[in-house]
Design a protein around this motif. Structure first.
Motif, PDB file in Angstrom:
ATOM      1  N   LYS A 215       0.812  -1.219   0.000  1.00 48.38           N
ATOM      2  CA  LYS A 215       0.000   0.000   0.000  1.00 48.38           C
ATOM      3  C   LYS A 215       0.850   1.276   0.000  1.00 48.38           C
ATOM      4  CE  LYS A 215      -3.777  -2.153   2.553  1.00 48.38           C
ATOM      5  NZ  LYS A 215      -4.576  -2.098   3.789  1.00 48.38           N
TER       6      LYS A 215
ATOM      7  N   ALA B  21      -3.533  -1.782  -4.396  1.00 46.01           N
ATOM      8  CA  ALA B  21      -3.991  -1.816  -3.000  1.00 46.01           C
ATOM      9  C   ALA B  21      -3.766  -0.459  -2.332  1.00 46.01           C
ATOM     10  CB  ALA B  21      -3.266  -2.913  -2.225  1.00 46.01           C
TER      11      ALA B  21
ATOM     12  N   ASP C 122      -6.684   1.782  -0.657  1.00 45.57           N
ATOM     13  CA  ASP C 122      -6.521   2.271   0.707  1.00 45.57           C
ATOM     14  C   ASP C 122      -6.668   3.788   0.758  1.00 45.57           C
ATOM     15  OD1 ASP C 122      -5.637   1.861   3.572  1.00 45.57           O
ATOM     16  OD2 ASP C 122      -4.006   3.154   2.870  1.00 45.57           O
TER      17      ASP C 122
END
Length: 124
Positions: A44, A83, A87
């Motif tokens: 992330k 990702a 996020d």
């Protein structure tokens, strides 16, 4: 460092003259919020964050052409994987206090948004 195969989020906003100061305020808020909330390692990870600002020119291919009075704001964020973008969106709606304000501001501007594009060329 190259960013080949990383994921880039890009937002381009053209603000009319009476909206430029609000853009400055919102991106100051956004930068502080990003710095305090986003991952710096792992899948992330936010690898790069930039906001640039400049005048809109009457002829964008001629740097000496007359400015229109509008202001460009260009946001680019580069993430390790998708990702990180997912996020980011979750955190934006959950914790950035100025998210409603930027949505309202963008309605007064012209905006183009590319939320998650794979980087196909990257140097240095």
């Amino acid at each position: 460092m190259t960013y080949h195969d990383k994921i880039q989020l890009t937002l381009i906003i053209i603000a009319p003259p009476d909206q430029a100061a609000e853009g400055d305020r919102l991106f100051r808020s956004h930068g502080s919020w990003m710095e305090s909330t986003h991952h710096r390692t792992g899948e992330k990870a936010l690898l790069s964050y930039n906001v640039s600002k400049g005048p809109e020119l009457s002829n964008p291919m001629d740097l000496n052409s007359a400015p229109t009075g509008n202001t460009y704001f260009v946001l680019t964020e580069i993430y390790e994987t998708e990702a990180g973008v997912a996020d980011h969106f979750q955190q934006t709606t959950a914790s950035w206090k100025d998210f409603p304000a930027i949505v309202q501001w963008m309605e007064k501007c012209k905006a183009t948004f590319v939320p998650a594009a794979s980087i196909i060329n990257s140097l240095w």
